[in-house]
Design a protein around this motif. Structure first.
Motif, PDB file in Angstrom:
ATOM      1  N   ASP A 218       0.841  -1.200   0.000  1.00  0.00           N
ATOM      2  CA  ASP A 218       0.000   0.000   0.000  1.00  0.00           C
ATOM      3  C   ASP A 218       0.876   1.249   0.000  1.00  0.00           C
ATOM      4  N   GLY A 221      -2.486   4.744   0.641  1.00  0.00           N
ATOM      5  CA  GLY A 221      -3.069   5.196   1.895  1.00  0.00           C
ATOM      6  C   GLY A 221      -4.485   5.705   1.704  1.00  0.00           C
ATOM      7  N   THR A 225      -6.664   1.994   2.069  1.00  0.00           N
ATOM      8  CA  THR A 225      -6.165   1.093   3.098  1.00  0.00           C
ATOM      9  C   THR A 225      -7.281   0.263   3.719  1.00  0.00           C
ATOM     10  N   LEU A 229      -7.907  -3.901   3.319  1.00  0.00           N
ATOM     11  CA  LEU A 229      -8.008  -4.865   4.412  1.00  0.00           C
ATOM     12  C   LEU A 229      -9.072  -5.918   4.120  1.00  0.00           C
ATOM     13  N   LEU A 238      -0.161  -6.429   5.533  1.00  0.00           N
ATOM     14  CA  LEU A 238      -0.411  -5.121   4.933  1.00  0.00           C
ATOM     15  C   LEU A 238       0.838  -4.272   5.121  1.00  0.00           C
ATOM     16  N   PHE A 240       2.793  -0.849   4.740  1.00  0.00           N
ATOM     17  CA  PHE A 240       2.615   0.591   4.602  1.00  0.00           C
ATOM     18  C   PHE A 240       3.911   1.217   4.101  1.00  0.00           C
ATOM     19  N   GLY A 244       2.374   7.134   2.540  1.00  0.00           N
ATOM     20  CA  GLY A 244       0.926   7.003   2.534  1.00  0.00           C
ATOM     21  C   GLY A 244       0.293   7.648   3.764  1.00  0.00           C
ATOM     22  N   TYR A 246      -2.610   7.040   6.426  1.00  0.00           N
ATOM     23  CA  TYR A 246      -3.388   5.898   6.862  1.00  0.00           C
ATOM     24  C   TYR A 246      -4.274   6.291   8.043  1.00  0.00           C
ATOM     25  N   LEU A 248      -6.580   3.847  10.083  1.00  0.00           N
ATOM     26  CA  LEU A 248      -7.261   2.631  10.491  1.00  0.00           C
ATOM     27  C   LEU A 248      -7.909   2.859  11.857  1.00  0.00           C
ATOM     28  N   LEU A 263       0.678  -5.743  10.249  1.00  0.00           N
ATOM     29  CA  LEU A 263       1.020  -4.470   9.624  1.00  0.00           C
ATOM     30  C   LEU A 263       2.536  -4.359   9.589  1.00  0.00           C
TER      31      LEU A 263
END
Length: 326
Positions: A218, A221, A225, A229, A238, A240, A244, A246, A248, A263
């Protein structure tokens, strides 16, 4: 010489050409006449003061350039004069300056270019090429299904190809238009999905037999994101990339724990050493020169139109690498 010097923060229109003295190479340095300078999205963020770190002004933008070694400082091998070289400024003690007619760099960081490799293509293999290479080394795709975000961009277009070379079982490209998806497919992606569509995660799961992908790379972002998922398999990863954005939620994080998903953060600069930098760039340059790796140059702008280059990136209309030329 001409340069694009950032004196204040703002929109693309503030990027004007200024005249300044040509730099002189100091001991251990080489002066490079720039034939191509890479343009990166994070430089547009810097220009607007939306980057993670506010740069000190004034600043000549540009962290990568390629051209001809025109002069050398004391202690530098004279054989370097006249050579075609890459200048990975981002790895030096003075990591900017590429948006200019000339730039100096530590001679130990200047990397020779194969004759078959253009200056424009060389810029695409520095920040973006090394990012793709190290992403795959940090999270190896061999035998796994992977999803590549922004698959028609500078990093994504290389990730698609290098993931296939590294033995990924299935490479699924995600991008925001039919033209971009077609480009990713032409570079070797096994399937493609438009992440502008609401049901794209379901499409990814369908391609993988309902399971989802093992790895999501990813580099986008934002809204991507959370949807990615939904396309990630149990025990999936995942990844990052550093730039990006993000967001979450706690619920999403808890759901990842329940599915044994992980992650992983990624930042390029801490992974680089001078010796490794030269070796890795030489590897990428040779792959591209031999046509084993296709470099996609999205657009070429004269240095005086640097603002237009930034606007293209910010509007998400670019594919491949955007470069400035004399």
């Amino acid at each position: 010489m001409r340069a694009i010097q950032l004196n204040r923060f703002g929109g693309p229109d503030i990027l004007d050409v200024v005249e300044m003295p040509k730099p002189e190479p100091q001991a251990g340095e080489v002066l490079v006449r720039v034939h191509a300078a890479g343009v990166n999205f994070f430089e547009a963020l810097m220009r607007a003061d939306r980057y993670a770190v506010t740069p000190r002004l004034p600043l000549i933008l540009g962290v990568e350039a390629a051209g001809i070694a025109e002069a050398i400082g004391q202690g530098v091998d004279a054989k370097l004069l006249g050579a075609r070289v890459a200048a990975p400024l981002f790895a030096s003690t003075h990591p900017f300056g590429g948006y200019a007619d000339y730039v100096t760099i530590d001679a130990g960081l200047a990397v020779s270019l194969p004759d078959a490799l253009s200056f424009e293509d060389a810029t695409a293999l520095m920040v973006q090429g090394l990012t793709a290479l190290h992403l795959l080394r940090q999270s190896p795709p061999a035998g796994k299904s992977v999803l590549v975000g922004a698959a028609a961009g500078g990093v994504g277009s290389l990730l698609v190809q290098l993931a296939k070379r590294s033995g990924a079982s299935t490479v699924i490209a995600a991008a925001g238009s039919r033209a971009k998806l077609d480009l990713a497919m032409s570079l070797g992606a096994d399937a493609a999905t438009d992440y502008g569509r609401t049901a794209w995660a379901a499409q990814v799961r369908e391609v993988t037999g309902g399971v989802g992908v093992d790895i999501v790379y990813d580099t986008v972002g934002g809204a991507m994101t959370a949807t990615a998922l939904e396309a990630l398999a149990p025990c999936g990863e995942l990844v990052f990339a550093a730039l990006g954005r993000y967001a979450l939620s706690a619920a999403e994080m808890e759901a990842m724990i329940g599915r044994n998903q992980s992650l992983r953060g990624f930042a390029l600069l801490p992974l680089l050493t001078p010796a490794g930098l030269r070796e890795n760039l030489s590897e990428l340059f040779q792959l591209a020169a031999s046509a084993a790796l296709v470099v996609t140059t999205g657009a070429r702008f004269p240095i005086a139109q640097a603002g237009d280059a930034h606007r293209l990136l910010e509007d998400r209309r670019s594919t491949g690498k955007v470069v400035l030329v004399p």
